[in-house]
Enzyme design. Sequence first.
Site, PDB file in Angstrom:
ATOM      1  N   ASP A  82      -9.837   2.360   3.203  1.00  0.00           N
ATOM      2  CA  ASP A  82      -9.845   1.621   4.482  1.00  0.00           C
ATOM      3  C   ASP A  82     -10.519   2.434   5.596  1.00  0.00           C
ATOM      4  OD1 ASP A  82      -8.688  -0.756   3.686  1.00  0.00           O
ATOM      5  OD2 ASP A  82      -6.640  -0.103   4.115  1.00  0.00           O
TER       6      ASP A  82
ATOM      7  N   LYS B  85       0.821  -1.227   0.000  1.00  0.00           N
ATOM      8  CA  LYS B  85       0.000   0.000   0.000  1.00  0.00           C
ATOM      9  C   LYS B  85       0.848   1.267   0.000  1.00  0.00           C
ATOM     10  CE  LYS B  85      -3.973  -2.057   2.308  1.00  0.00           C
ATOM     11  NZ  LYS B  85      -4.846  -2.042   3.500  1.00  0.00           N
TER      12      LYS B  85
ATOM     13  N   GLY C 289      -1.720  -1.664  17.533  1.00  0.00           N
ATOM     14  CA  GLY C 289      -1.019  -1.781  16.252  1.00  0.00           C
ATOM     15  C   GLY C 289      -0.723  -0.405  15.669  1.00  0.00           C
ATOM     16  N   ALA C 290       0.292  -0.346  14.830  1.00  0.00           N
ATOM     17  CA  ALA C 290       0.681   0.928  14.198  1.00  0.00           C
ATOM     18  C   ALA C 290       1.238   0.649  12.807  1.00  0.00           C
ATOM     19  CB  ALA C 290       1.712   1.654  15.060  1.00  0.00           C
TER      20      ALA C 290
ATOM     21  N   GLY D  50       0.426  -0.467   8.475  1.00  0.00           N
ATOM     22  CA  GLY D  50      -0.165   0.180   7.308  1.00  0.00           C
ATOM     23  C   GLY D  50      -1.666   0.409   7.461  1.00  0.00           C
TER      24      GLY D  50
HETATM   25  N1  LIG Z   1     -10.874  -5.916   7.585  1.00  0.00           N
HETATM   26  C1  LIG Z   1     -10.220  -5.225   6.688  1.00  0.00           C
HETATM   27  O1  LIG Z   1     -10.785  -4.705   5.710  1.00  0.00           O
HETATM   28  C2  LIG Z   1      -8.747  -4.993   6.867  1.00  0.00           C
HETATM   29  C3  LIG Z   1      -8.113  -3.954   6.170  1.00  0.00           C
HETATM   30  C4  LIG Z   1      -6.749  -3.770   6.364  1.00  0.00           C
HETATM   31  C5  LIG Z   1      -6.040  -4.627   7.214  1.00  0.00           C
HETATM   32  N2  LIG Z   1      -6.687  -5.627   7.864  1.00  0.00           N
HETATM   33  C6  LIG Z   1      -5.965  -6.523   8.774  1.00  0.00           C
HETATM   34  O2  LIG Z   1      -5.327  -5.749   9.779  1.00  0.00           O
HETATM   35  C7  LIG Z   1      -4.120  -6.369  10.194  1.00  0.00           C
HETATM   36  C8  LIG Z   1      -2.980  -5.345  10.175  1.00  0.00           C
HETATM   37  O3  LIG Z   1      -2.702  -4.985   8.839  1.00  0.00           O
HETATM   38  P1  LIG Z   1      -1.486  -4.025   8.454  1.00  0.00           P
HETATM   39  O4  LIG Z   1      -1.561  -3.818   6.990  1.00  0.00           O
HETATM   40  O5  LIG Z   1      -1.449  -2.840   9.359  1.00  0.00           O
HETATM   41  O6  LIG Z   1      -0.233  -4.938   8.807  1.00  0.00           O
HETATM   42  P2  LIG Z   1       1.263  -4.440   9.128  1.00  0.00           P
HETATM   43  O7  LIG Z   1       1.539  -3.146   8.441  1.00  0.00           O
HETATM   44  O8  LIG Z   1       2.127  -5.611   8.870  1.00  0.00           O
HETATM   45  O9  LIG Z   1       1.254  -4.126  10.720  1.00  0.00           O
HETATM   46  C9  LIG Z   1       1.168  -5.180  11.648  1.00  0.00           C
HETATM   47  C10 LIG Z   1       1.005  -4.635  13.062  1.00  0.00           C
HETATM   48  O10 LIG Z   1       0.940  -5.753  13.947  1.00  0.00           O
HETATM   49  C11 LIG Z   1       1.974  -5.641  14.933  1.00  0.00           C
HETATM   50  N3  LIG Z   1       2.501  -6.976  15.246  1.00  0.00           N
HETATM   51  C12 LIG Z   1       2.858  -7.937  14.356  1.00  0.00           C
HETATM   52  N4  LIG Z   1       3.272  -9.047  15.020  1.00  0.00           N
HETATM   53  C13 LIG Z   1       3.175  -8.769  16.351  1.00  0.00           C
HETATM   54  C14 LIG Z   1       3.457  -9.500  17.532  1.00  0.00           C
HETATM   55  N5  LIG Z   1       3.905 -10.755  17.498  1.00  0.00           N
HETATM   56  N6  LIG Z   1       3.244  -8.911  18.717  1.00  0.00           N
HETATM   57  C15 LIG Z   1       2.775  -7.656  18.769  1.00  0.00           C
HETATM   58  N7  LIG Z   1       2.489  -6.886  17.677  1.00  0.00           N
HETATM   59  C16 LIG Z   1       2.693  -7.451  16.492  1.00  0.00           C
HETATM   60  C17 LIG Z   1       3.045  -4.787  14.274  1.00  0.00           C
HETATM   61  O11 LIG Z   1       3.826  -4.193  15.299  1.00  0.00           O
HETATM   62  P3  LIG Z   1       5.289  -3.566  15.009  1.00  0.00           P
HETATM   63  O12 LIG Z   1       5.064  -2.152  14.568  1.00  0.00           O
HETATM   64  O13 LIG Z   1       5.971  -3.697  16.299  1.00  0.00           O
HETATM   65  O14 LIG Z   1       5.901  -4.418  13.920  1.00  0.00           O
HETATM   66  C18 LIG Z   1       2.175  -3.769  13.524  1.00  0.00           C
HETATM   67  O15 LIG Z   1       1.708  -2.770  14.385  1.00  0.00           O
HETATM   68  C19 LIG Z   1      -3.861  -7.529   9.224  1.00  0.00           C
HETATM   69  O16 LIG Z   1      -4.120  -8.763   9.852  1.00  0.00           O
HETATM   70  C20 LIG Z   1      -4.824  -7.258   8.075  1.00  0.00           C
HETATM   71  O17 LIG Z   1      -5.288  -8.443   7.462  1.00  0.00           O
HETATM   72  C21 LIG Z   1      -8.026  -5.825   7.709  1.00  0.00           C
END
Ligand SMILES: NC(=O)c1ccc[n+]([C@@H]2O[C@H](COP(=O)([O-])OP(=O)(O)OC[C@H]3O[C@@H](n4cnc5c(N)ncnc54)[C@H](OP(=O)(O)O)[C@@H]3O)[C@@H](O)[C@H]2O)c1
Length: 277
Positions: free
Chosen positions: A107, A70, A131-132, A134
């Site tokens: 989103d 993204k 979380g922080a 994308g």
């Molecule tokens: N429903 C929907 O339409 C929709 C839309 C978008 C996303 N999502 C979902 O939202 C989730 C996040 O997406 P994203 O794009 O933001 O992913 P991302 O950019 O990879 O961010 C992942 C987040 O999770 C944290 N994290 C990962 N592993 C961890 C662990 N073991 N312990 C603690 N924190 C951890 C990361 O922390 P750090 O910063 O410390 O790495 C970061 O804040 C995904 O599962 C995605 O499928 C859903």
Amino acid sequence: MPKLIIPDYALFGNPVNHSKSPQIHKLFSKQIDILYNYESINIPMNNFSDIIFSFFKSNGKGANITAPFKEKAYLLADRLTNSAKISKSVNTFKKINNKYILGDNTDGIGLLSDLLRLHFIEKHFSILILGAGGAVRGILFSLLSFGCSVSILNRTLLHAEKLVFEFNQFGKIDILTKNSTTNKKFDLIINATSRNINYETDFFCVSLVSSKTFFYDMNYQIGYTPFINWCIKIGAKYFSDGIGMLVFQAAHSCFLWHNILPSVNPVIKTLKKKDNF
Ligand SMILES: NC(=O)c1ccc[n+]([C@@H]2O[C@H](COP(=O)([O-])OP(=O)(O)OC[C@H]3O[C@@H](n4cnc5c(N)ncnc54)[C@H](OP(=O)(O)O)[C@@H]3O)[C@@H](O)[C@H]2O)c1
């Protein structure tokens, strides 16, 4: 050799194999009576821009972009909508007048629409986001400009700090750490971390929730997500997974492409049937 059919609309990401988006857009296409061919395409990590350019050079009219591309998509768009500009992240492309690629981010409006559908949000709410990554970048502007205050709790403090620095011009936003001492009870807690995290040890504090707190997990799966199971364990009464957000963000992409906003409720209902997962 069979002829390769290039779709006019597609989802690009890595991985995308289990994505519900093709199913959602098939239902939208039927509903709005516009035939469009939408497929998910898993692409390698290293040549995102070549693939997107060649898609739009051939048949491509519109695309969705998912993790981890993204932010690359934001850099690639010729023009940006306001929400894409502010979030510095793009999940929807549209080819305009056969000339340029517009980047949008649906989103934020997707999440806000679902929270409103569920009656999980009010203007004065204080929200805790876990979380922080994308996805959080994509939702912050919508929540802050709706009037809510936001606290962010994240494993890597620096990532949360960066978001607070960028978004504090749009509303009240701060950071919560495991060591923060606060008597605050949050109205809504949104889980925006990757799936399969151990919430009990990794994340947060039961003292931050009240019997009225709403819980929203952006993740979704058959049955309850690990986060929702945890919420139930601590006595949560109001909780939802993120399937509604997924459908709403897709509906807003559909609106950008075809100028019609499909209705989401029948699609959410269809997706929630076990067999469709
Ligand atoms: N429903 C929907 O339409 C929709 C839309 C978008 C996303 N999502 C979902 O939202 C989730 C996040 O997406 P994203 O794009 O933001 O992913 P991302 O950019 O990879 O961010 C992942 C987040 O999770 C944290 N994290 C990962 N592993 C961890 C662990 N073991 N312990 C603690 N924190 C951890 C990361 O922390 P750090 O910063 O410390 O790495 C970061 O804040 C995904 O599962 C995605 O499928 C859903």
